[in-house]
Design an enzyme around this catalytic site. Structure first.
Site, mmCIF file in Angstrom:
data_model
loop_
_atom_site.group_PDB
_atom_site.id
_atom_site.type_symbol
_atom_site.label_atom_id
_atom_site.label_comp_id
_atom_site.label_asym_id
_atom_site.label_seq_id
_atom_site.Cartn_x
_atom_site.Cartn_y
_atom_site.Cartn_z
ATOM 1 N N LYS A 80 0.864 -1.177 0.000
ATOM 2 C CA LYS A 80 0.000 0.000 0.000
ATOM 3 C C LYS A 80 0.900 1.226 0.000
ATOM 4 O O LYS A 80 1.692 1.419 0.915
ATOM 5 C CB LYS A 80 -0.906 -0.008 1.227
ATOM 6 C CG LYS A 80 -1.797 1.219 1.298
ATOM 7 C CD LYS A 80 -2.804 1.129 2.417
ATOM 8 C CE LYS A 80 -3.656 2.375 2.484
ATOM 9 N NZ LYS A 80 -4.621 2.315 3.575
ATOM 10 N N ARG A 117 -10.775 9.825 1.770
ATOM 11 C CA ARG A 117 -10.628 10.518 3.068
ATOM 12 C C ARG A 117 -11.737 11.559 3.249
ATOM 13 O O ARG A 117 -12.172 11.810 4.365
ATOM 14 C CB ARG A 117 -9.231 11.136 3.177
ATOM 15 C CG ARG A 117 -8.154 10.053 3.266
ATOM 16 C CD ARG A 117 -6.745 10.620 3.370
ATOM 17 N NE ARG A 117 -5.738 9.573 3.206
ATOM 18 C CZ ARG A 117 -4.446 9.794 3.038
ATOM 19 N NH1 ARG A 117 -3.981 11.035 3.028
ATOM 20 N NH2 ARG A 117 -3.597 8.784 2.902
ATOM 21 N N LYS A 170 1.396 9.881 5.854
ATOM 22 C CA LYS A 170 1.441 8.455 6.197
ATOM 23 C C LYS A 170 2.718 7.780 5.688
ATOM 24 O O LYS A 170 2.772 6.553 5.577
ATOM 25 C CB LYS A 170 0.187 7.764 5.649
ATOM 26 C CG LYS A 170 -1.117 8.309 6.259
ATOM 27 C CD LYS A 170 -2.323 7.427 5.925
ATOM 28 C CE LYS A 170 -3.581 7.883 6.687
ATOM 29 N NZ LYS A 170 -4.711 6.966 6.501
ATOM 30 N N GLU A 222 7.509 -7.084 1.441
ATOM 31 C CA GLU A 222 6.199 -7.095 2.114
ATOM 32 C C GLU A 222 5.417 -8.365 1.744
ATOM 33 O O GLU A 222 4.768 -8.977 2.591
ATOM 34 C CB GLU A 222 5.380 -5.852 1.722
ATOM 35 C CG GLU A 222 5.909 -4.530 2.278
ATOM 36 C CD GLU A 222 5.569 -4.323 3.756
ATOM 37 O OE1 GLU A 222 4.913 -5.190 4.363
ATOM 38 O OE2 GLU A 222 5.968 -3.274 4.307
ATOM 39 N N LYS A 282 -2.094 -1.540 -3.839
ATOM 40 C CA LYS A 282 -2.973 -0.373 -3.786
ATOM 41 C C LYS A 282 -2.163 0.907 -3.852
ATOM 42 O O LYS A 282 -1.192 0.997 -3.106
ATOM 43 C CB LYS A 282 -3.742 -0.424 -2.470
ATOM 44 C CG LYS A 282 -4.648 0.741 -2.224
ATOM 45 C CD LYS A 282 -5.268 0.594 -0.880
ATOM 46 C CE LYS A 282 -6.074 1.835 -0.575
ATOM 47 N NZ LYS A 282 -6.676 1.784 0.702
ATOM 48 N N SER A 298 -10.165 5.463 -4.819
ATOM 49 C CA SER A 298 -11.112 6.564 -4.976
ATOM 50 C C SER A 298 -10.651 7.623 -5.970
ATOM 51 O O SER A 298 -11.441 8.101 -6.789
ATOM 52 C CB SER A 298 -11.380 7.197 -3.611
ATOM 53 O OG SER A 298 -10.167 7.652 -3.021
ATOM 54 N N TYR A 312 -14.880 0.899 -7.208
ATOM 55 C CA TYR A 312 -16.136 1.628 -7.048
ATOM 56 C C TYR A 312 -16.996 1.516 -8.308
ATOM 57 O O TYR A 312 -18.135 1.947 -8.328
ATOM 58 C CB TYR A 312 -15.843 3.097 -6.713
ATOM 59 C CG TYR A 312 -15.026 3.219 -5.436
ATOM 60 C CD1 TYR A 312 -15.631 3.093 -4.189
ATOM 61 C CD2 TYR A 312 -13.636 3.376 -5.483
ATOM 62 C CE1 TYR A 312 -14.886 3.148 -3.026
ATOM 63 C CE2 TYR A 312 -12.885 3.437 -4.326
ATOM 64 C CZ TYR A 312 -13.507 3.318 -3.102
ATOM 65 O OH TYR A 312 -12.765 3.361 -1.950
HETATM 66 C C1 PBG Z 1 -7.380 3.517 5.466
HETATM 67 C C2 PBG Z 1 -7.708 3.249 4.046
HETATM 68 C C3 PBG Z 1 -7.531 4.169 2.996
HETATM 69 C C4 PBG Z 1 -8.079 3.573 1.857
HETATM 70 C C5 PBG Z 1 -8.540 2.298 2.233
HETATM 71 N N1 PBG Z 1 -8.291 2.116 3.583
HETATM 72 C C6 PBG Z 1 -7.014 5.549 2.998
HETATM 73 C C7 PBG Z 1 -5.699 5.866 3.559
HETATM 74 O O1 PBG Z 1 -4.846 4.998 3.771
HETATM 75 O O2 PBG Z 1 -5.501 7.036 3.830
HETATM 76 C C8 PBG Z 1 -8.147 4.240 0.515
HETATM 77 C C9 PBG Z 1 -9.163 3.719 -0.448
HETATM 78 C C10 PBG Z 1 -9.458 4.609 -1.579
HETATM 79 O O3 PBG Z 1 -8.846 5.693 -1.779
HETATM 80 O O4 PBG Z 1 -10.363 4.255 -2.356
HETATM 81 N N2 PBG Z 1 -6.545 2.693 6.133
#
Ligand code: PBG
Length: 322
Positions: free
Chosen positions: A194, A204, A216, A232, A247, A273, A312
Site C-alpha cells: 500500500k 478521506r 502516512k 512485504e 494499492k 477513490s 467503485y
Molecule cells: C485507510 C484506508 C484508505 C483507503 C482504504 N483504507 C485511505 C488511507 O490509507 O488514507 C483508501 C481507499 C481509496 O482511496 O479508495 N486505512
C-alpha cells in the site's frame, strides 16, 4: 510477409477466440461506505454515484448488487468525531454501528461475502492508521488495537479481514489471535503493498479520515519502490495472508505484475477513490468516453495479474452486463 498479426483481429468472432484476458463480475469487490442512522444515502461529492449509507439503505444496496451478480463487499465506516479517540476504542466496542451492520448483513443476506477494513484511521482522533505518540506512529502498540478490531469484526461475522494499516507484523498477529479464538476460517486479504498515494483523497473526504498532522509516509510505501513490495509480499505470505493486495492499482500495475509472478497466492488490486474520481470527472465533462475508459481500466488491472479487483465501478460494470 509470412506473419500477419492482423489476421487474428479480422472479425469480432476471431478477436473473441484469441482474447487473452476476460473480466468477470466474480472478480470484483464493491467498496461501500456506511454512516450511523436511518434512511441516509448521501452522495460523496468527489465520487459521483457512490454514497454513504445508513444500514437500512445499505441492505437495499447490497441486495440490489447481489441480484446483479456482485457478491463481495468491502465495508468502510464513517464515524462522527465525537466517537474518535487516540486509541480508536470505538472500533472494537459492542455499540459500534459498523459491527452491528456486519452482523445484520450476514444474518439477513448470508450470500453476501463481507470484507472489513482493519486500520485505526476512521476511529482515531489523530486520523492515522496507528497510535500516535509525540508525532511518531507506534507499531507494536498499534498491533493490540488492530487485533481487538479484527476479533470484533470476525465475531460480527466478517468473511474476510482486510488490514490496511501497513504496520509490521500485523498479519501474523491477527492470524494468531483469530485462530486462538476459533476463527480459523476467517480469511485475511492483506494490503501488502500500500503506497503513500495522492489518490486516496476522495476516500478521506468520504470518511472524514485525513491525518490531523503529518502524512502516512512512515508506514505506507514510497511510490518509487518495487523491491520493497516483494519484501512485504514475502512477509505477508509467511505470516499467513490468504490474498495479497496492491494499492492503488493504476500507477502500480508493474507492482501487480511483479507480485503475481513472485507469489502463488491470489493477487488483488485496489482501484482507489482518486482513480475513480479522475475517470468520472473526465467522463462527465465529455473529455473521454467514461464507460469505455472504465472497461479498459478494469481489464488492464486484470491483465497485469490481479485476479481480484476492488473497485467503485463494480455495480456500474455489473449493470452493463457485458
Ligand atoms: C485507510 C484506508 C484508505 C483507503 C482504504 N483504507 C485511505 C488511507 O490509507 O488514507 C483508501 C481507499 C481509496 O482511496 O479508495 N486505512
Amino acid at each position: 510477409m509470412l506473419r500477419r498479426p492482423r489476421r487474428n483481429r479480422k472479425s469480432e468472432v476471431i478477436r473473441e477466440l484469441v482474447v487473452e484476458t476476460q473480466l468477470m463480475k466474480s472478480d470484483l469487490i464493491f467498496p461501500l461506505f456506511m454512516v450511523e442512522g436511518n434512511s441516509i444515502q448521501q452522495e460523496i461529492t468527489s465520487m459521483p454515484g457512490i454514497f454513504r449509507f445508513s444500514v437500512d439503505k445499505l441492505m437495499d444496496e447490497i441486495h440490489e448488487c447481489l441480484q446483479l451478480g456482485i457478491k463481495t463487499f468491502c465495508l468502510f465506516p464513517a464515524f462522527d468525531d465525537k466517537y474518535k479517540d487516540k486509541y480508536a476504542s470505538i472500533s472494537h466496542h459492542p455499540d459500534n454501528f459498523y459491527l452491528k451492520a456486519i452482523a445484520r448483513i450476514k444474518k439477513e443476506l448470508p450470500e453476501a461475502c463481507v470484507m472489513t477494513d482493519v486500520a485505526m484511521d476512521p476511529y482515531s482522533s489523530d486520523g492515522h492508521d496507528g497510535i500516535v505518540e509525540n508525532g511518531k506512529i507506534l507499531n507494536d502498540e498499534t498491533l493490540e488495537v488492530l487485533g481487538k478490531m479484527s476479533l470484533a469484526q470476525a465475531q460480527a461475522g466478517a468473511d474476510i479481514i482486510g488490514p490496511s494499516d501497513m504496520m509490521d507484523g500485523r498479519v501474523e498477529y491477527i492470524r494468531e489471535l483469530l485462530d486462538d479464538h476459533g476463527f480459523i476460517d476467517v480469511s485475511i486479504m492483506s494490503y501488502t503493498a500500500k503506497y503513500a498515494s495522492a489518490f486516496y483523497g476522495p476516500f478521506r473526504d468520504a470518511l472524514d479520515s485525513a491525518p490531523k498532522s503529518g502524512d502516512k509516509k512512515t508506514y505506507q510505501m514510497n511510490p518509487a519502490n518495487i523491491k520493497e513490495a516483494l519484501i512485504e509480499a514475502e512477509m505477508d505470505e509467511l505470516e499467513g495472508a490468504d490474498i495479497l493486495m496492491v494499492k492503488p492499482a493504476l500507477s502500480y500495475l508493474d507492482v501487480v505484475s511483479e507480485l503475481s509472478r513472485a507469489s502463488n497466492l491470489p493477487i488483488a488490486a485496489y482501484n482507489v477513490s482518486g482513480e475513480y474520481a479522475m475517470l468520472k470527472a473526465a467522463g462527465e465533462k465529455g473529455w473521454i468516453d467514461g464507460e469505455k475508459a472504465m472497461l479498459e481500466v478494469l481489464l488492464s488491472i486484470k491483465r497485469a495479474g490481479a485476479k481480484i479487483i476492488l473497485t467503485y465501478f463494480a455495480k456500474e460494470y455489473a449493470k452493463l452486463n457485458v
